[in-house]
Structures are given as structure tokens and as C-alpha cells.
Scaffold this active site. Structure first.
Site, PDB file in Angstrom:
ATOM      1  N   ASP A  18      38.682  59.234  44.092  1.00  0.00           N
ATOM      2  CA  ASP A  18      39.899  59.905  44.572  1.00  0.00           C
ATOM      3  C   ASP A  18      39.576  60.832  45.740  1.00  0.00           C
ATOM      4  OD1 ASP A  18      38.472  61.457  42.735  1.00  0.00           O
ATOM      5  OD2 ASP A  18      40.245  62.295  41.761  1.00  0.00           O
TER       6      ASP A  18
ATOM      7  N   ASP B 173      38.057  47.368  47.156  1.00  0.00           N
ATOM      8  CA  ASP B 173      39.253  46.680  47.647  1.00  0.00           C
ATOM      9  C   ASP B 173      40.214  47.697  48.254  1.00  0.00           C
ATOM     10  OD1 ASP B 173      41.185  44.587  47.960  1.00  0.00           O
ATOM     11  OD2 ASP B 173      42.224  45.367  46.199  1.00  0.00           O
TER      12      ASP B 173
ATOM     13  N   LYS C 149      33.812  56.888  39.572  1.00  0.00           N
ATOM     14  CA  LYS C 149      34.764  57.742  38.854  1.00  0.00           C
ATOM     15  C   LYS C 149      34.053  58.119  37.557  1.00  0.00           C
ATOM     16  CE  LYS C 149      38.809  59.674  38.301  1.00  0.00           C
ATOM     17  NZ  LYS C 149      39.343  60.752  39.164  1.00  0.00           N
TER      18      LYS C 149
ATOM     19  N   TYR D 112      37.886  42.928  38.078  1.00  0.00           N
ATOM     20  CA  TYR D 112      38.369  41.658  38.626  1.00  0.00           C
ATOM     21  C   TYR D 112      37.981  40.473  37.743  1.00  0.00           C
ATOM     22  CZ  TYR D 112      40.120  42.931  43.278  1.00  0.00           C
ATOM     23  OH  TYR D 112      40.857  43.396  44.319  1.00  0.00           O
TER      24      TYR D 112
ATOM     25  N   ASP E 245      40.930  48.730  52.568  1.00  0.00           N
ATOM     26  CA  ASP E 245      42.244  48.681  53.235  1.00  0.00           C
ATOM     27  C   ASP E 245      42.549  50.028  53.884  1.00  0.00           C
ATOM     28  OD1 ASP E 245      42.784  46.055  52.338  1.00  0.00           O
ATOM     29  OD2 ASP E 245      44.903  46.545  52.004  1.00  0.00           O
TER      30      ASP E 245
HETATM   31  C1  IPM Z   1      40.575  41.297  49.608  1.00  0.00           C
HETATM   32  C2  IPM Z   1      41.864  40.805  49.018  1.00  0.00           C
HETATM   33  C3  IPM Z   1      41.560  40.033  47.746  1.00  0.00           C
HETATM   34  C4  IPM Z   1      40.909  41.006  46.782  1.00  0.00           C
HETATM   35  C5  IPM Z   1      42.763  39.322  47.096  1.00  0.00           C
HETATM   36  C6  IPM Z   1      43.451  38.390  48.064  1.00  0.00           C
HETATM   37  C7  IPM Z   1      42.366  38.581  45.864  1.00  0.00           C
HETATM   38  O1  IPM Z   1      42.725  41.870  48.804  1.00  0.00           O
HETATM   39  O2  IPM Z   1      39.722  40.450  49.950  1.00  0.00           O
HETATM   40  O3  IPM Z   1      40.422  42.497  49.779  1.00  0.00           O
HETATM   41  O4  IPM Z   1      41.598  41.713  46.044  1.00  0.00           O
HETATM   42  O5  IPM Z   1      39.685  41.040  46.755  1.00  0.00           O
HETATM   43 MG    MG Z   2      42.023  43.725  49.575  1.00  0.00          MG
END
Ligand code: IPM
Ligand code: MG
Length: 353
Positions: A219, A243, A187, A136, A247
Site C-alpha cells: 500500500d 500486476d 504485505k 493467480y 499498471d
Molecule cells: C497483465 C494482464 C494479465 C494479468 C491478464 C490479462 C490475465 O493484466 O499481463 O498484467 O493479470 O497478468
Molecule cells: Mg495487468
């Protein structure tokens, strides 16, 4: 008096933050709120996703309540002007390296997950994501034109030992307060950066003999999260893997609209935000789920404001409204009461008593 910077942002951000702010205000604690534009709202107000004044407010505050940033209408702006830069800059300027993302399945929502209820029922895991390093922020980066005229995209994955050590420390300590099991995700079979990650985390295990440390490739972890998620207690991983895995973990809970987060610096000052985004497709319709933001406010009470009892009270109130059958559209199932954003806020405020 604690000063809370309120940065609602874009899309559904203002709607969900308004509900979390109501909940905080209802607690009768000495809080002072100050609001400022961020993301697309910052671009509109001051031609900057993170206006100087907003950054100043965030730096001066005891804690930050953040909504979400981003809208399609800003996608064609140069990268430095895009809404997402606001959250990335806030994380980096404030040194918010430790991102805590708990994924907890409320008994009432086990049926709302796309996975079988028995796979997720009772799930309670914590993802500790490193937030200010990795690909990042690594340099060099950019889109360059090669001598032959072909364009090339470049990003750099890098971690210093100190960065790995400090996030691992947060994770070991968090594991100690929970189920005492820590899984470090890497990884290392392909990437040297994460080979170092694995070495550093392994070396720290002797300082935490009461925590059972394991290692998993990313993975495999992605697969295990949907196969048997209850095997995890605390997961610690880098920025990019964290990240993606967070999700994925959110869907185990029934909806990404349920997942709160805390981003902490070395002294537990923090920024609190739901992990979902700004969802411009449903913005302004009053249907977004405010619970992830309300639960983020509970984390703020717990980690930055030292208000443990108030944090428990808010979390109990959320549990109660779910038990009462209130559901926003994202978690609605047959036989429950479908409500909008404000009504969900009303229900939580009422449950606080
Ligand atoms: C998160 C989001 C952010 C990230 C984006 C909006 C930059 O996806 O907080 O998980 O990738 O960290
Ligand atoms: Mg995110």
C-alpha cells in the site's frame, strides 16, 4: 535462424504486432516468423483460447511475440474458454516465472504524464513481477456453495520458498546491472505468504552485498509510486501486487501504450508483450500505440536472441521518432504530430535507417 512465434491475439493485438514484426523484419537478421491464433481468436479458430497447435508453436520457438487477448464478446463464456486463460496457461506451461516490466520516462513524454513533469522526468525503474505463482494459480480456488446455500468465492495466495528465491535472484541480478537498489514489496504485516517472502529475500541479501535491499508494504509502494517514483530502481514483488503496481507505474511514463514486458523462463526463453490489454474499444481504428510492442520486440532481441546491438538500434529508433514529434493519440500533446498505428510503425522503420 531464430524462430519467432507470433501470437497477435484480439482487439488491437493484430495491429500493434504487425508493426513490431515489420521492425524486426527490417533488421536484416535471420529470423523466421510463424503466426498462430490465441485468445478469442483461438476460440474462434479452434474452440480453445490456447489451441494445441499454438502451444506447440510457442514451445518450439526461440521466442514469442504476443499482442493482447480479450474482448467483451467472450466474457460470458465459461472461465476455461475465456481469452485470458491463454496468457495464463502460456506463462504456466512454459514456466515463464520472471516478468520484467521497465517503466522509463522518455524526456519528450514527461509532459504527457498526468503527474507533474518534474516528478517523473528521468524516471527509469524496473518492476520484476513473479508470474507463475501466488493467488493467480493457488489452489483451492473456485465458487462454492456453502451448506446454508450461500455462495462463496475462494482463491488461495501461496508461495513456496523456491519460487520466491528464483524470482528474487532475477531481481538481485537485474539490480546489479542497473542502480544496485532493490525494493522488495510485500504485505508482511498481514499476510503470512508475504512474511515468508520477506524472510527469504532478506536472507539472500548477504549473497549480493553490492545491492542495497529495502522492503516496503504494497500500500505504501502504491502511494510512493505517485509521490516520488524516482526513489525506486528495481522493485521485486509477487504476481498480484506486480500486476497492479505495473499498471500504476505505466501511467508515470505518460501512457500504458509505452510499456513493454518480458516473461522469461529459467533459461531466458521468453514471451514478449506490451503490458496494456486488447483495448477492444479502439480496435480496428488504426489509432493504437504500437511502441510498447516494438519496445517488447527490442527486449526479445536483448534477452532471448542475444542481439544486443539490434536491441539498442530499435530503442534508439523509438527515441528518435519521439524526438521527431510523432505521437499516437494516447501520448499526443499540443505541438506534436498526431499519427496512427501504421504511420508510427513507418516512422520507427524509417528511423532504423
Ligand atoms: C497483465 C494482464 C494479465 C494479468 C491478464 C490479462 C490475465 O493484466 O499481463 O498484467 O493479470 O497478468
Ligand atoms: Mg495487468
Amino acid at each position: 535462424m531464430s524462430k519467432i512465434a507470433v501470437l497477435p491475439g484480439d482487439g488491437i493485438g493484430p495491429e500493434i504486432v504487425a508493426q513490431a514484426r515489420r521492425v524486426l523484419a527490417r533488421l536484416g537478421l535471420p529470423f523466421e516468423f510463424e503466426e498462430a491464433p490465441v485468445g478469442g481468436a483461438g476460440v474462434d479458430a479452434a474452440d480453445d483460447p490456447l489451441p494445441e497447435q499454438t502451444l506447440g508453436l510457442a514451445q518450439a520457438a526461440d521466442a514469442i511475440l504476443f499482442g493482447a487477448v480479450g474482448d467483451w464478446k467472450y466474457d460470458s463464456l465459461p472461465r476455461a474458454k475465456r481469452p485470458e486463460q491463454a496468457i495464463l496457461r502460456l506463462r504456466s506451461e512454459l514456466g515463464l516465472f520472471a516478468n520484467l516490466r521497465p517503466a522509463r520516462v522518455y524526456a519528450e513524454l514527461a509532459g504527457a504524464s498526468s503527474l507533474k513533469a518534474d516528478v517523473v522526468a528521468g524516471l527509469d525503474l524496473l518492476i520484476v513481477r513473479e508470474l507463475t505463482g501466488d493467488i493467480y494459480f493457488g489452489e483451492p480456488r473456485g465458487i462454492a456453495t456453502r451448506p446454508d446455500g450461500e455462495r462463496e468465492g475462494i482463491n488461495t495466495m501461496r508461495y513456496r520458498e523456491g519460487e520466491i528465491r528464483r524470482i528474487a535472484q532475477v531481481a538481485f541480478q537485474a539490480a546489479r546491472l542497473r542502480g544496485r537498489r532493490l525494493c522488495s514489496v510485500d504485505k508482511a504485516n498481514v499476510l503470512e505468504t508475504t512474511e515468508l517472502w520477506k524472510q527469504v529475500v532478506s536472507a539472500m541479501a548477504t549473497d549480493y552485498p553490492d545491492v542495497e535491499l529495502s522492503h516496503m508494504y504494497v500500500d505504501n509502494c502504491a502511494m510512493q509510486l505517485v509521490r516520488a517514483p524516482k526513489q525506486f530502481d528495481v522493485i521485486v514483488t509477487g504476481n498480484m501486487f506486480g500486476d497492479i503496481l505495473s499498471d500504476e507505474a505505466s501511467m508515470l511514463t505518460g501512457s500504458i501504450g509505452m510499456l513493454p514486458s518480458a516473461s522469461l523462463d529459467a533459461r531466458n526463453k521468453g514471451l514478449y508483450e506490451p503490458i496494456h490489454g486488447s483495448a477492444p474499444d479502439i480496435a480496428g481504428q488504426g489509432i493504437a500505440n504500437p511502441l510498447a510492442t516494438i519496445l517488447s520486440a527490442a527486449m526479445m532481441l536483448r534477452y532471448s536472441l542475444g542481439q544486443t546491438e539490434a536491441a539498442d538500434r530499435v530503442e534508439r529508433a523509438v527515441q528518435q521518432v519521439l524526438a521527431q514529434g510523432y505521437r499516437t493519440a494516447d501520448i499526443h500533446t499540443a505541438g506534436t504530430k498526431k499519427v496512427g498505428t501504421v504511420e508510427m510503425g513507418d516512422a520507427v522503420v524509417a528511423a532504423l535507417g
